[in-house]
Design a protein around this motif. Structure first.
Motif, short mmCIF file in Angstrom:
data_model
loop_
_atom_site.label_atom_id
_atom_site.label_comp_id
_atom_site.label_asym_id
_atom_site.label_seq_id
_atom_site.Cartn_x
_atom_site.Cartn_y
_atom_site.Cartn_z
N ARG A 10 11.25 -29.64 9.92
CA ARG A 10 12.61 -30.16 9.90
C ARG A 10 12.66 -31.63 9.52
NH1 ARG A 10 15.75 -27.56 15.18
NH2 ARG A 10 15.65 -25.36 14.50
N ASN A 11 11.63 -32.36 9.87
CA ASN A 11 11.63 -33.80 9.61
C ASN A 11 10.97 -34.14 8.28
OD1 ASN A 11 8.99 -33.21 10.27
ND2 ASN A 11 8.65 -35.17 11.35
N TRP A 12 10.95 -33.20 7.32
CA TRP A 12 10.24 -33.44 6.06
C TRP A 12 10.68 -34.71 5.33
CZ3 TRP A 12 12.99 -33.84 1.63
CH2 TRP A 12 14.22 -33.16 1.52
N CYS A 26 11.05 -24.49 -2.46
CA CYS A 26 11.90 -23.47 -1.83
C CYS A 26 11.98 -23.62 -0.32
CB CYS A 26 11.38 -22.07 -2.18
SG CYS A 26 9.72 -21.74 -1.58
N ASP A 27 11.05 -24.35 0.27
CA ASP A 27 11.01 -24.49 1.73
C ASP A 27 11.79 -25.69 2.25
OD1 ASP A 27 9.42 -22.22 2.04
OD2 ASP A 27 7.56 -23.36 1.76
N LEU A 28 12.41 -26.45 1.37
CA LEU A 28 13.09 -27.68 1.79
C LEU A 28 14.50 -27.44 2.33
CD1 LEU A 28 11.97 -30.02 -1.15
CD2 LEU A 28 10.92 -29.77 1.11
N MET A 76 21.72 -27.74 -11.47
CA MET A 76 21.48 -29.16 -11.28
C MET A 76 20.10 -29.33 -10.65
SD MET A 76 25.20 -30.25 -9.71
CE MET A 76 24.97 -32.01 -9.95
N PRO A 77 19.38 -30.40 -10.94
CA PRO A 77 18.04 -30.58 -10.37
C PRO A 77 18.08 -30.79 -8.86
CG PRO A 77 18.69 -32.54 -11.58
CD PRO A 77 19.73 -31.49 -11.86
N PHE A 78 17.14 -30.16 -8.18
CA PHE A 78 17.10 -30.19 -6.72
C PHE A 78 16.99 -31.58 -6.13
CE2 PHE A 78 12.71 -30.16 -8.10
CZ PHE A 78 12.09 -31.05 -7.23
N PHE A 79 16.33 -32.51 -6.86
CA PHE A 79 16.08 -33.83 -6.29
C PHE A 79 17.36 -34.64 -6.08
CE2 PHE A 79 14.96 -34.05 -10.88
CZ PHE A 79 15.95 -34.91 -11.33
N LEU A 80 18.46 -34.21 -6.71
CA LEU A 80 19.73 -34.90 -6.49
C LEU A 80 20.36 -34.54 -5.16
CD1 LEU A 80 21.43 -34.63 -10.01
CD2 LEU A 80 20.24 -36.60 -9.03
N ALA A 81 19.81 -33.52 -4.48
CA ALA A 81 20.43 -33.03 -3.25
C ALA A 81 19.99 -33.77 -2.00
CB ALA A 81 20.13 -31.54 -3.09
N HIS A 82 19.06 -34.72 -2.14
CA HIS A 82 18.62 -35.46 -0.95
C HIS A 82 18.11 -36.84 -1.34
CE1 HIS A 82 16.63 -36.45 2.83
NE2 HIS A 82 17.26 -35.41 3.37
N ALA A 83 18.43 -37.84 -0.54
CA ALA A 83 18.05 -39.22 -0.85
C ALA A 83 16.53 -39.39 -0.91
CB ALA A 83 18.64 -40.17 0.20
N ARG A 84 15.79 -38.68 -0.03
CA ARG A 84 14.33 -38.81 -0.03
C ARG A 84 13.74 -38.27 -1.33
NH1 ARG A 84 10.07 -40.15 -0.68
NH2 ARG A 84 8.20 -40.02 0.64
N LEU A 85 14.31 -37.20 -1.85
CA LEU A 85 13.82 -36.63 -3.10
C LEU A 85 14.22 -37.48 -4.30
CD1 LEU A 85 14.55 -32.86 -2.38
CD2 LEU A 85 12.36 -34.08 -2.19
N LEU A 88 11.64 -40.08 -4.42
CA LEU A 88 10.38 -39.54 -4.94
C LEU A 88 10.45 -39.41 -6.46
CD1 LEU A 88 7.63 -38.35 -3.97
CD2 LEU A 88 8.70 -36.09 -4.12
N GLU A 89 11.58 -38.94 -6.96
CA GLU A 89 11.76 -38.83 -8.40
C GLU A 89 11.64 -40.20 -9.07
OE1 GLU A 89 13.01 -36.98 -12.17
OE2 GLU A 89 12.13 -36.21 -10.31
N ARG A 90 12.22 -41.21 -8.46
CA ARG A 90 12.16 -42.56 -9.03
C ARG A 90 10.73 -43.11 -8.99
NH1 ARG A 90 16.15 -45.76 -10.30
NH2 ARG A 90 17.66 -44.56 -9.07
N GLU A 91 9.99 -42.78 -7.94
CA GLU A 91 8.60 -43.24 -7.84
C GLU A 91 7.77 -42.70 -9.00
OE1 GLU A 91 6.79 -42.39 -4.06
OE2 GLU A 91 8.57 -43.05 -2.96
N PHE A 92 7.99 -41.43 -9.34
CA PHE A 92 7.20 -40.81 -10.40
C PHE A 92 7.73 -41.10 -11.79
CE2 PHE A 92 5.43 -38.16 -7.00
CZ PHE A 92 4.09 -38.06 -7.42
N MET A 93 9.06 -41.03 -11.97
CA MET A 93 9.65 -41.08 -13.30
C MET A 93 10.37 -42.39 -13.60
SD MET A 93 8.49 -38.15 -13.88
CE MET A 93 8.92 -38.18 -15.61
N LEU A 94 10.44 -43.29 -12.60
CA LEU A 94 11.04 -44.62 -12.73
C LEU A 94 12.56 -44.59 -12.86
CD1 LEU A 94 8.51 -46.44 -15.09
CD2 LEU A 94 8.45 -46.19 -12.61
N GLU A 95 13.15 -43.41 -12.90
CA GLU A 95 14.60 -43.26 -12.94
C GLU A 95 14.94 -41.87 -12.43
OE1 GLU A 95 16.01 -43.53 -16.95
OE2 GLU A 95 14.38 -42.30 -17.72
#
Length: 344
Positions: A10-12, A26-28, A76-85, A88-95
């Motif tokens: 739950r605290n992922w 799928c587990d997020l 829509m891409p899943f990473f837009l659904a949570h601030a933590r993701l 993470l996207e910005r860390e890898f792709m810079l945007e």
């Protein structure tokens, strides 16, 4: 072989990056309803209502932005659904593609154009083909845009309307739908204005008609993506690397020098690192290239500068404009030779 996936606790969102990358997407437990995506989606539906369009696309979370053939909705891409993701996207792709409201709306309007075309099968119309071209033309692996062409509207980066008739339609529809585009004035005296008028007339014709397709199909929904976040980014980085511009040693020696007389000057690699962020901003502004690819060019330059033991020759004021111009030239050269890969 990827590491064994771990079920998401739950605290992922508070996990370290190392532990987070081992989790399966799928587990997020991601849902549009639980995210900030509800606000731009409501805005999209308001814009459709303001245009008196009956059509509403269904939307779901997946691995990227896309609209499948024959489906009156889009993902829509899943990473837009949570601030933590998003972090993470910005860390890898810079945007984060669609990470701010304005960018998200541009993408949503574009995908809505695809979905609406599917819903009403517009590309089967003779007048559609006469305006945008043959929809049966295969999507190319790459396309070679003409940045100064006025036959196409400008909505998404990389002159995406030029890649295929379907993309030309989606981009034109997106500009037409945008209440702030002022397209009649913005594209005055452009050949693209004819396409915008066609969209305006066509939407007036079908605005109150029920869609011909009404399925609620979802391709690759987030709850079925068993890929770990680590494997997702490994694959994404590989795909983005296909378009990375290349440079030569001559390009570097025009900027820096290995002459012993400059041995007390700053290392070229350190100089590039210090000015990396500024260079990326400038090159992105003029080329519309993804930040990740620009950064990869700079990383390779840094590595090669150390191998060649290059040093700064001129003052900071003289070198920086040349560095930014060099990287911009490399990206534009890539654009005019190999072109951009299509993101299907």
């Amino acid at each position: 072989m990827s590491a064994k996936a771990s079920k998401a606790p739950r605290n992922w969102p508070r996990l370290s990056r190392e532990r987070l990358l081992k989790l399966r997407i799928c587990d997020l437990g991601l849902r549009i309803e639980d995210s900030t995506l509800g606000a731009p989606l409501k805005q999209l539906y308001r814009e459709l209502e303001q245009k008196q369009l009956r059509f509403r696309p269904h939307v779901w979370l997946s691995d990227e932005w896309f609209c499948p053939d024959g489906v009156p909705g889009f993902a829509m891409p899943f990473f837009l659904a949570h601030a933590r993701l998003r972090r993470l996207e910005r860390e890898f792709m810079l945007e984060v593609e669609g990470g701010d409201r304005a960018w998200c709306m541009k993408l949503m309007r574009h995908e809505t154009g695809h979905a609406l075309l599917n819903a009403y099968r517009l590309d089967q119309r003779r007048d559609w083909k006469q305006t945008f071209g043959r929809p049966s033309i295969p999507y190319p692996d790459t396309y070679l845009p003409r940045p100064y062409s006025k036959r196409y509207v400008l909505n998404l980066p990389n002159w995406y309307a030029q890649s295929h008739p379907h993309e030309d339609w989606a981009e034109t529809f997106a500009v037409w739908l945008n209440p702030g585009s002022d397209w009649r004035r913005r594209y005055r005296n452009w050949p693209a204005l004819k396409k915008l008028h066609y969209v305006d007339e066509l939407m007036n014709e079908i605005h109150d008609k029920p869609p011909r397709l009404r399925n609620r199909q979802r391709d690759t929904p987030v709850e079925k993506i068993r890929t770990t976040l680590g494997d997702y980014y490994a694959d994404k980085i590989y795909r983005y690397g296909l378009d990375s511009p290349e440079f030569s040693d001559t390009d570097l020696t025009r900027l820096f020098s290995a002459d012993p007389e400059y041995r007390r000057h700053e290392k070229a690699s350190r100089y590039i690192r210090r000015h990396r962020r500024e260079v990326i901003v400038i090159v992105e502004r003029w080329t519309h290239e993804y930040r990740y690819r620009i950064n990869e060019v700079l990383n390779e330059m840094i590595k090669r500068c150390d191998e060649m033991q290059l040093r700064v020759i001129d003052s900071k004021q003289d070198t920086f404009p040349d560095l930014a111009a060099c990287v911009t030239m490399l990206v534009m050269s890539k654009l005019h030779s190999g072109g951009f890969h299509i993101a299907l």
